[in-house]
Design an enzyme around this catalytic site. Structure first.
Site, PDB file in Angstrom:
ATOM      1  N   HIS A   1       7.286   0.136  -4.691  1.00  0.00           N
ATOM      2  CA  HIS A   1       7.123  -1.043  -3.868  1.00  0.00           C
ATOM      3  C   HIS A   1       8.427  -1.672  -3.405  1.00  0.00           C
ATOM      4  O   HIS A   1       9.370  -1.990  -4.308  1.00  0.00           O
ATOM      5  CB  HIS A   1       6.409  -2.126  -4.540  1.00  0.00           C
ATOM      6  CG  HIS A   1       5.982  -3.122  -3.625  1.00  0.00           C
ATOM      7  ND1 HIS A   1       6.631  -4.313  -3.608  1.00  0.00           N
ATOM      8  CD2 HIS A   1       4.787  -3.302  -2.700  1.00  0.00           C
ATOM      9  CE1 HIS A   1       6.001  -4.971  -2.935  1.00  0.00           C
ATOM     10  NE2 HIS A   1       4.979  -4.496  -2.100  1.00  0.00           N
TER      11      HIS A   1
ATOM     12  N   ASP B   1       0.641  -1.296   0.031  1.00  0.00           N
ATOM     13  CA  ASP B   1      -0.053   0.032  -0.037  1.00  0.00           C
ATOM     14  C   ASP B   1       0.928   1.169  -0.035  1.00  0.00           C
ATOM     15  O   ASP B   1       2.010   1.166  -0.246  1.00  0.00           O
ATOM     16  CB  ASP B   1      -0.949   0.071   0.980  1.00  0.00           C
ATOM     17  CG  ASP B   1      -0.357   0.038   2.551  1.00  0.00           C
ATOM     18  OD1 ASP B   1       0.859  -0.051   2.574  1.00  0.00           O
ATOM     19  OD2 ASP B   1      -0.810  -0.184   3.570  1.00  0.00           O
TER      20      ASP B   1
ATOM     21  N   CYS C   1       4.216   1.568   1.982  1.00  0.00           N
ATOM     22  CA  CYS C   1       5.042   0.325   1.554  1.00  0.00           C
ATOM     23  C   CYS C   1       6.552   1.104   2.025  1.00  0.00           C
ATOM     24  O   CYS C   1       7.398   0.047   2.673  1.00  0.00           O
ATOM     25  CB  CYS C   1       5.079   0.096   0.361  1.00  0.00           C
ATOM     26  SG  CYS C   1       5.941  -1.580   0.116  1.00  0.00           S
TER      27      CYS C   1
END
Length: 352
Positions: free
Chosen positions: A339, A126, A129
């Site tokens: 990410h 999300d 991260c």
């Protein structure tokens, strides 16, 4: 950037790339050969140069996914922010089955990382991260309590700063605190106190196994976990204010801070808060230049294997480039620049 260069402004996520929703579940797979579970729609970053997948989604999508996961596994099972470890190459084979240029690049990148680390822990993707991966690594390491956490002035920082800079009242609390009419100063003080309390408790543990177990448990407690992120974001703002003031006074500052305040959307700390830090956890994650600020906030160097940059000088990026010698280091893996996952279990035959 690897060991001596800075990411150029055009390479920062958000600097020149518009984020658009991927309306078809297979969009990510078509983009690079990555297998995604559950056919959940994602927000994708479409950069002309790289077309890398953006793992981040809007807040409402995240909440819907959480509700679905709770329904599927039962309310009694804890939510995992950091998944259990698995063999790093098994993970690679599971996630990257295609033969596209991007999939091949990822496989080679994972093969390189596997020479140093044998396993990986997937971090929930999300908009927290980067904070989650960095903080989890820092708190789970078997190391002494960082000196800055022992500063008695730490808990007084919110009141001190908000009294001096009233614009900080624009602070947007994280998802878990939306709609709550809590006093901002008290909420951030509580978050900083919790960060200190948990870190002190972890630092007192004598074995890596005990510390890891306790850290795993902490990151399944949503209310506490998200409170930690408020604390870290406030520490980032504090460092940004310090760096900006030093720059305005003509003092020498790290080069990244010059770039940080050169952006049209963050000419000063107030704009940084309004346009960037307030979005973290809601509609966006940390941009590359903000990873430097995160490193300065928690005083840990952050080494990232950027798999999309395999076979370039930017494959291993360290934030900051030349960290103080007394800063501990955390290591992350990035499939894109948004990410982050966590490599674990250093190979015995290496010294890294």
């Amino acid at each position: 950037m690897s060991r001596g260069t800075m990411p150029q402004p055009g390479a920062w996520p958000g600097a020149s790339c518009a984020e658009t929703p991927a309306r078809e579940a297979g969009a990510a797979a078509r983009d690079g050969g990555k297998v995604t579970a559950g056919a959940q729609p994602r927000a994708a970053t479409r950069c002309p140069a790289e077309h890398e997948e953006d793992m981040y989604r809007a807040a409402d999508e995240i909440e819907k996914e959480k509700e679905l996961l709770i329904h599927e596994r039962g309310i009694s099972e804890p939510r995992l922010s950091v998944a259990p470890e698995m063999d790093i190459m098994d993970y690679c084979k599971k996630e990257w089955r295609g033969n596209t240029q991007k999939a091949t690049c990822m496989k080679k990148g994972y093969e390189e990382v596997s020479q140093k680390f044998t396993s990986i822990r997937r971090v929930r993707g999300d908009n927290y991260c980067a904070l989650r991966a960095t903080l989890f690594q820092a708190m789970s390491q078997l190391a002494e309590l960082p000196p800055w956490l022992q500063d008695l002035e730490l808990i007084l920082l919110p009141e001190k700063l908000i009294n001096k800079y009233t614009w900080i009242k624009q602070w947007k609390l994280g998802l878990k605190f939306d709609g709550k009419s809590e006093d901002l100063v008290e909420k951030i003080k509580e978050s900083l106190a919790l960060l200190r309390k948990k870190w002190v408790s972890l630092a007192a543990m004598k074995t890596a196994e005990a510390r890891q177990t306790a850290c795993d448990e902490l990151f399944t407690n949503e209310e506490e976990e998200y409170s930690l992120y408020e604390a870290v974001k406030f520490l980032m703002l504090n460092r940004a204010i310090e760096l900006y003031d030093d720059k305005e006074k003509g003092k020498e500052v790290p080069f990244f801070s010059v770039l940080l305040f050169a952006r049209d959307t963050s000419n000063d700390p107030e704009q940084l808060l309004r346009n960037h830090l307030n979005q973290v956890g809601h509609t966006g994650g940390l941009e590359q230049v903000e990873m430097f600020l995160l490193a300065y906030a928690v005083r840990h160097s952050i080494r990232v294997y950027r798999l999309s940059k395999y076979n370039t000088e930017e494959f291993i990026t360290v934030y900051p480039t030349d960290p103080p010698k007394d800063w501990p280091m955390v290591t992350l893996i990035a499939e894109d620049d948004r990410h982050y996952n966590i490599p674990v279990r250093v190979c015995e035959e290496t010294s890294v």
